[in-house]
Design a protein around this motif. Structure first.
Motif, PDB file in Angstrom:
ATOM      1  N   ILE A  73       0.851  -1.178   0.000  1.00 30.62           N
ATOM      2  CA  ILE A  73       0.000   0.000   0.000  1.00 30.62           C
ATOM      3  C   ILE A  73       0.893   1.237   0.000  1.00 30.62           C
ATOM      4  N   THR A  84       1.446   5.258   1.343  1.00 30.89           N
ATOM      5  CA  THR A  84       1.070   6.272   2.312  1.00 30.89           C
ATOM      6  C   THR A  84       0.758   7.587   1.594  1.00 30.89           C
ATOM      7  N   VAL A 118       2.740  -5.259   2.959  1.00 27.80           N
ATOM      8  CA  VAL A 118       1.771  -5.710   3.963  1.00 27.80           C
ATOM      9  C   VAL A 118       1.358  -7.155   3.691  1.00 27.80           C
ATOM     10  N   ASP A 122     -12.725  -5.015  13.358  1.00 29.85           N
ATOM     11  CA  ASP A 122     -12.830  -3.687  13.971  1.00 29.85           C
ATOM     12  C   ASP A 122     -12.234  -3.660  15.374  1.00 29.85           C
ATOM     13  N   GLU A 146      -5.914   1.016  13.028  1.00 29.21           N
ATOM     14  CA  GLU A 146      -4.669   1.336  12.331  1.00 29.21           C
ATOM     15  C   GLU A 146      -3.634   1.873  13.311  1.00 29.21           C
ATOM     16  N   ALA A 168      -1.369  -1.850   9.502  1.00 26.30           N
ATOM     17  CA  ALA A 168      -1.249  -0.734   8.567  1.00 26.30           C
ATOM     18  C   ALA A 168      -2.608  -0.209   8.117  1.00 26.30           C
ATOM     19  N   ARG A 169      -3.589  -1.110   8.032  1.00 25.49           N
ATOM     20  CA  ARG A 169      -4.909  -0.679   7.576  1.00 25.49           C
ATOM     21  C   ARG A 169      -5.965  -1.697   7.998  1.00 25.49           C
ATOM     22  N   VAL A 170      -7.183  -1.232   8.247  1.00 26.32           N
ATOM     23  CA  VAL A 170      -8.305  -2.098   8.606  1.00 26.32           C
ATOM     24  C   VAL A 170      -9.409  -1.894   7.577  1.00 26.32           C
ATOM     25  N   ASP A 171      -9.818  -2.999   6.910  1.00 30.18           N
ATOM     26  CA  ASP A 171     -10.895  -2.944   5.915  1.00 30.18           C
ATOM     27  C   ASP A 171     -12.097  -3.687   6.484  1.00 30.18           C
ATOM     28  N   LEU A 194      -4.583  -5.461   7.226  1.00 25.66           N
ATOM     29  CA  LEU A 194      -3.332  -5.344   6.485  1.00 25.66           C
ATOM     30  C   LEU A 194      -2.233  -5.059   7.495  1.00 25.66           C
ATOM     31  N   LYS A 210       1.737  -4.733   8.502  1.00 27.36           N
ATOM     32  CA  LYS A 210       3.031  -4.353   7.927  1.00 27.36           C
ATOM     33  C   LYS A 210       4.047  -5.481   8.109  1.00 27.36           C
TER      34      LYS A 210
END
Length: 209
Positions: free
Chosen positions: A15, A17, A25, A100, A104, A178-181, A188, A190
């Motif tokens: 991903i 930034t 990731v 959830d 991040e 790094a990220r939450v979908d 995700l 790192k």
């Protein structure tokens, strides 16, 4: 520990930034994980919750297992894991843990089963150097010295030798989310996590974070 979830490693990606930096990731399908059982000190001797992950056909579980899931009011699950949270009183049977749970920037410990490489020699398994490859040498990829002869007349414990490499429980600590979908139940993380694609991993709040 206050946060944990079961997931499946989908593979690696990258991903970007806001300032254009690339972050490698690992994509993990995390949850949803319903609470299947709540253990208490009175009944079990310790406080914990048991959660499930991965749908499986009802015909693939035996009668005791089917009754276990039915009591919790959830469909049969392929994997079960226990988490000893600091406070288990906040959870109820059937409650779902989702990605959830993490945000991040959270620090996590990821546990999985590393890739199995079968029976391997010391060069591949322990990164030892090979012997001279000249014609005069008859010792190229051997294990090396095994110890003294007359004293102590034995091979010391933990001597690096050939054997099974991989296919063992491995934990990588202090990784960063790094990220939450939430829409696709993806985390995700790192960097790399143990195991092959499709492997089951357990993501917990970092004990050193």
């Amino acid at each position: 520990m206050d946060k944990a979830i079961i997931g499946k490693k989908l593979g690696m990606s990258q991903i970007f930034t806001a300032d254009g930096k690339v972050i490698p990731v690992t994509v993990v399908e995390a949850g949803p994980c319903p609470v299947v059982q709540i253990k208490t000190k009175e009944n079990d001797g310790y406080d914990a919750i048991q959660v499930g992950f991965g749908t499986v056909k009802e015909t693939r579980v035996n009668k005791p297992q089917a009754g276990h899931f039915k009591k919790a009011g959830v469909t049969a699950k392929r994997y079960l894991r226990e988490f000893r949270f600091a406070d288990c009183s906040n959870y109820t049977l059937g409650q779902e843990l989702t990605c959830d749970t993490f945000a991040e920037g959270d620090k996590v410990d990821v546990t999985g089963t590393s890739k199995g490489h079968g029976f391997s020699g010391v060069i591949q398994r322990w990164n030892q150097h090979r012997g001279p490859m000249a014609h005069g040498s008859g010792y190229h990829r051997g294990v090396g010295s095994m110890g003294a002869c007359s004293s102590p007349s034995r091979v010391f414990k933990n001597k690096h030798m050939s054997g099974q490499w991989g296919n063992e429980k491995v934990t990588i600590q202090n990784l960063t989310v790094a990220r939450v979908d939430s829409a696709r139940n993806l985390l995700l993380i790192k960097g790399a996590v143990p195991g092959a694609k499709g492997g089951i991993v357990v993501i917990k709040e970092s004990i050193k974070g």
